[in-house]
Design an enzyme around this catalytic site. Structure first.
Site, PDB file in Angstrom:
ATOM      1  CG  HIS A 367     -12.398  -2.102  33.778  1.00 43.24           C
ATOM      2  ND1 HIS A 367     -12.012  -3.067  32.767  1.00 43.24           N
ATOM      3  CD2 HIS A 367     -11.789  -1.030  32.501  1.00 43.24           C
ATOM      4  CE1 HIS A 367     -12.034  -2.891  31.195  1.00 43.24           C
ATOM      5  NE2 HIS A 367     -12.173  -1.255  30.579  1.00 43.24           N
ATOM      6  NE  ARG A 474     -16.349  10.194  31.197  1.00 44.37           N
ATOM      7  CZ  ARG A 474     -15.598  10.980  31.982  1.00 44.37           C
ATOM      8  NH1 ARG A 474     -16.094  11.099  33.622  1.00 44.37           N
ATOM      9  NH2 ARG A 474     -15.340  12.411  32.383  1.00 44.37           N
ATOM     10  NE  ARG A 510     -18.345  10.696  26.221  1.00 40.39           N
ATOM     11  CZ  ARG A 510     -17.778  10.976  26.763  1.00 40.39           C
ATOM     12  NH1 ARG A 510     -16.880  12.391  27.184  1.00 40.39           N
ATOM     13  NH2 ARG A 510     -16.838  10.259  28.095  1.00 40.39           N
ATOM     14  CD  GLU A 609     -14.679  16.467  23.924  1.00 33.63           C
ATOM     15  OE1 GLU A 609     -14.099  15.819  25.543  1.00 33.63           O
ATOM     16  OE2 GLU A 609     -15.778  14.632  23.283  1.00 33.63           O
ATOM     17  CG  ASN A 632     -11.025  16.055  31.485  1.00 36.53           C
ATOM     18  OD1 ASN A 632     -11.451  17.651  32.365  1.00 36.53           O
ATOM     19  ND2 ASN A 632     -12.444  15.673  31.843  1.00 36.53           N
ATOM     20  NE  ARG A 643      -7.769  13.316  29.594  1.00 39.36           N
ATOM     21  CZ  ARG A 643      -9.376  13.065  29.314  1.00 39.36           C
ATOM     22  NH1 ARG A 643     -10.120  13.456  27.980  1.00 39.36           N
ATOM     23  NH2 ARG A 643     -10.312  12.749  30.186  1.00 39.36           N
ATOM     24  CB  CYS A 680     -19.061  17.412  31.837  1.00 36.97           C
ATOM     25  SG  CYS A 680     -19.273  16.841  29.936  1.00 36.97           S
TER      26      CYS A 680
HETATM   27  C1  PEP Z   1     -13.721  16.158  28.303  1.00 34.51           C
HETATM   28  O1  PEP Z   1     -13.023  15.392  27.627  1.00 34.51           O
HETATM   29  O2  PEP Z   1     -13.955  17.221  29.456  1.00 34.51           O
HETATM   30  C2  PEP Z   1     -14.794  15.080  29.153  1.00 34.51           C
HETATM   31  C3  PEP Z   1     -15.409  14.797  30.054  1.00 34.51           C
HETATM   32  O3  PEP Z   1     -14.909  13.936  28.265  1.00 34.51           O
HETATM   33  P1  PEP Z   1     -14.027  12.438  29.054  1.00 34.51           P
HETATM   34  O4  PEP Z   1     -12.507  13.094  30.405  1.00 34.51           O
HETATM   35  O5  PEP Z   1     -14.571  11.285  29.109  1.00 34.51           O
HETATM   36  O6  PEP Z   1     -12.947  12.384  27.709  1.00 34.51           O
HETATM   37 MG    MG Z   2     -13.500  13.834  26.059  1.00 33.62          MG
END
Ligand code: PEP
Ligand code: MG
Length: 753
Positions: A367, A474, A510, A609, A632, A643, A680
């Site tokens: 955090h 988020r 979100r 996603e 992502n 990732r 995003c």
């Molecule tokens: C993503 O997965 O691209 C995204 C923006 O969400 P997070 O990085 O919070 O999983």
């Molecule tokens: Mg994501």
């Protein structure tokens, strides 16, 4: 009546030294009196005090017995002569026949040739050697352990005299670490990028022991026991809170050390020599540290860490205050150094003075890292032993990008990084100058540049970047920093603040996206083999619909008359979206009957996603109000490459033709259906990747605050007409990545990427 215990020789000397300290005269005069008193009480013909000067030189500052004109003239390098050896090793030295000792060097100006035996001890403060105190006798004699301990104890008092009266410039003292002057470079983990240069401030300041000498050892023992008791209780509470897992064994070892009876016994012995409880704790720390440093065993080194921490805690308890440096006056260029730190603790500091943070623990999703990112402060984590190696006031360079920290850097390193920091500052100023200009391409196409946010602090980036709104808020971060699930009211208050601080700019909230690498402290997930593909995100909230309903309810209440945009994470099939839509409709109806002012518009969109959803795009696009591509997660699922796993995370390139074709398919379908689409994920914030996205047809990108300037600069130098054709030809490329080709394109067209 109880008979008073006889006062021991060390206690008597200590009491006299204390009287001198409190008496008249300037610091040098008092130092003179002290060496005279030591010589007298220890029946030595000579007592001399050497103090460390810049460049690792020990200078004779006061003497009883040697020639007075040698004072300030005689200088020895660290390691040179017996005095230099004591400073170098940080340990006492006894030489019954000093002149035949291999380390002996003769300085004719002192007239010391007639003295044969010597006892010398380092003058230490916070484990730093500040000088050497030595007694000498004509005859070759032995010194007892008690004499050595007495001199060591007096040396502590002398250390206070030196530091407290600025007998030498404090900057000179800061330069000596342990036994030598050491610029250091620590490698750690990148928690937040960027570069910061400043002065070290220990988050939990070391307590400097003020009162060294005590009259009543019994009282000091009682104080010690009381402080030990509160400290043990605090540590036990910490242990009870720590969940099972990686930290608990570390904490157990720490708690065991805290209860080590040998440690307590040594402190009590030091109290018996006439020290205050604080001074005794410090004294035992300094001795133990010197011994532990000479051992190469990594386990012992780790315990050293505990010793440092426990000593400081105990000193804080003795002082009756346990706290951080947040309330103290900070240098204008502060670099915080801590073992670990919570997000709220970081926020307690005056942000305008913070240049960087160095932590011994912490991961990129901790955090404190999230908050530091929002504040745009570079953070290096997992910097081993940082707290022990840094003294407050040390100059530090925090190179977040390369996950390294320089402690007391040399002039050349400092100059190099200062130049780099200046050029970054110039770049930033150039980007800031773009903030009021629109993101429009040379051929007049307006691109929507939005911010990714997760804490209120992130909204502070809206004005300086000139971003068009929050493309991704988020909400899980608001859940992660608490100790229990937030109530509807608590959530509504937070979301209302987000909307208020965003003013007219749109915000896309979100819904809760936990699981995988985002863990709630009060949620006990069952261990899964593959959490990224497990029970996470939407899957949790669909199975626990009350959580989702509460969040919808809070968002509706927060919007109260304003536009509300809600986005669902990790939707894998249309039915999941329908289910959530139904819940939202129910909540809207419920709030309407309760008289809550309805949102001006309530739009529900989805993140894209999970690749599977793409095969159901037509049906999806008929239902959603907007789509946001989470590149992502999409990338990790598309390539089956975790990732968070460094071994595979960078194995494939998001600018590979496969990913680009996928993204092209999505944007084309959305545009054909008239559904707004944004991207995003992190790639939106990298200028070259963003250029590729514009070439594919994306016109709305959401990214971290610091990326807005560079991406906007790229957009304003770009002509889309040729780019779109070029990118489309690249979709058929057999290459692993079209990055080199795109770079060439940018270079040929003068686009900064
Ligand atoms: C993503 O997965 O691209 C995204 C923006 O969400 P997070 O990085 O919070 O999983
Ligand atoms: Mg994501």
């Amino acid at each position: 009546m109880t008979e008073e215990a006889p006062v021991s020789a060390p206690r008597r000397l200590l009491a006299r030294v204390r009287d001198i300290m409190a008496g008249s005269g300037n610091a040098e005069e008092r130092l003179n009196k002290i060496v005279q008193r030591i010589a007298h009480d220890m029946v030595a013909e000579v007592c001399s005090c050497y103090i460390m000067r810049a460049g690792e030189v020990l200078e004779l500052f006061a003497t009883q017995g040697l020639r007075q004109d040698a004072v300030h003239q005689t200088r020895l390098r660290v390691g040179e002569g017996l005095i230099g050896v004591i400073a170098a090793q940080g340990e006492p030295l006894v030489a019954a026949d000093a002149q035949n000792h291999p380390g002996f060097v003769y300085r004719p100006e002192t007239g010391e040739e007639i003295y044969h035996s010597m006892l010398g001890v380092p003058i230490r403060r916070d484990a730093r050697v500040m000088g050497v105190l030595a007694v000498q006798n004509r005859e070759a004699r032995a010194f007892s352990d008690e004499e050595m301990e007495t001199l060591e104890t007096v040396a502590m008092v002398v250390a206070e005299l030196i530091a407290g009266n600025r007998l030498v410039d404090p900057d000179e003292l800061v330069q000596v670490e342990g036994n030598a002057l050491l610029p250091l470079r620590l490698e750690g983990a990148r928690l937040t990028g960027g570069l910061g240069i400043g002065r070290a401030v220990l988050h939990r300041p070391r307590v400097h022991v003020q009162k060294l000498v005590a009259d009543d050892p019994d009282r000091e023992r009682r104080r010690l026991r009381a402080a030990m008791g509160t400290m043990h209780r605090a540590i036990d509470a910490m242990l009870a809170q720590a969940s099972e897992g990686e930290h608990s064994d570390i904490l157990e070892a720490y708690a065991m050390f805290a209860r080590d009876t040998g440690w307590v016994a040594r402190i009590e012995e030091a109290i018996d020599t006439g020290l205050t409880a604080e001074a005794a704790v410090q004294r035992v720390h300094d001795d133990t540290r010197a011994r532990m440093l000479s051992v190469n065993d990594p386990y012992i080194r780790e315990r050293l860490h505990d010793l440092e921490d426990l000593t400081n805690r105990l000193l804080q308890h003795l002082a009756g205050r346990e706290g951080t440096a947040a309330g103290t006056e900070l240098p204008p260029d502060t670099v915080l150094v801590a073992r670990s730190m919570g997000p709220a603790e970081l926020l307690d500091y005056d942000q305008t003075s913070l240049r960087g943070v160095v932590l011994e623990e912490g991961g990129p999703n901790s955090h404190v890292a999230i908050v530091a990112r929002a504040l745009d402060i570079p953070v290096v984590g997992r910097a081993r032993d940082a707290v022990a190696r840094v003294e407050s006031g040390d100059r530090l360079i925090v190179d977040g990008d390369n996950a390294q920290v320089f402690i007391r850097p040399g002039e050349d390193v400092l100059a190099e990084f200062t130049a780099a920091a200046e050029s970054r500052a110039e770049q930033r100023a150039a980007y800031a100058a773009l903030s009021h200009l629109p993101a429009v391409t040379l051929d007049g196409v307006r691109v929507n540049l939005m911010l990714n946010a997760g804490v209120l602090l992130d909204l502070g980036q809206l004005a300086p970047t000139g971003a068009d709104g929050i493309g991704l808020y988020r909400t899980e971060l608001g859940f992660m920093v608490r100790s229990s699930l937030p109530t509807v009211e608590e959530q509504a208050a937070l979301y209302a603040k987000v909307l208020e601080q965003s003013g007219e700019r749109p915000v896309v909230f979100r819904t809760l996206d936990i699981g995988g690498d985002k863990v709630l402290p009060y949620w006990d997930p069952t261990a899964e083999d593959n959490p990224a593909m497990g029970w996470r995100s939407m899957r949790i909230t669909l199975d626990r619909p009350l959580i989702l309903r509460h969040q919808f309810r809070a968002l509706i209440r927060a919007a109260a008359g304003r536009a509300l945009n809600i986005m669902l994470p990790m939707i894998a099939e249309v039915a999941e979206f329908d289910f959530a839509r139904d819940l939202l409709d129910k909540e809207l109806a419920r709030e309407r009957t309760r008289g809550t002012p309805p949102p001006r518009a309530a739009r529900l969109g989805t993140m894209l996603e999970v690749p599977a959803l793409t095969f159901h795009l037509e049906a999806l696009l008929r239902r959603v109000d907007f789509v946001s591509v989470g590149s992502n997660d999409l990338f990790q699922f598309l390539y089956a490459a975790d990732r968070a796993n460094p071994r595979v995370a960078e194995r494939y390139d998001p600018l590979g033709p496969t990913m680009l074709r996928f993204l092209h398919h999505v944007v084309t379908a959305c545009r054909a259906a008239g559904v707004p689409v944004t991207l995003c994920g992190e790639m939106a914030g990298r200028p070259l990747d963003a250029l590729a996205l514009l070439g594919l047809g994306y016109r709305s990108l959401s990214m971290p605050g610091p990326a807005v300037g560079p991406v906007k600069a790229m957009v304003r130098h770009l002509d889309l007409t040729g780019l779109e054709d070029f990118v489309r030809t690249q979709l058929d490329s057999p290459a692993r990545s079209v990055r080199p080709a795109l770079k060439g394109y940018a270079r040929d067209h003068g686009v900064p990427v």
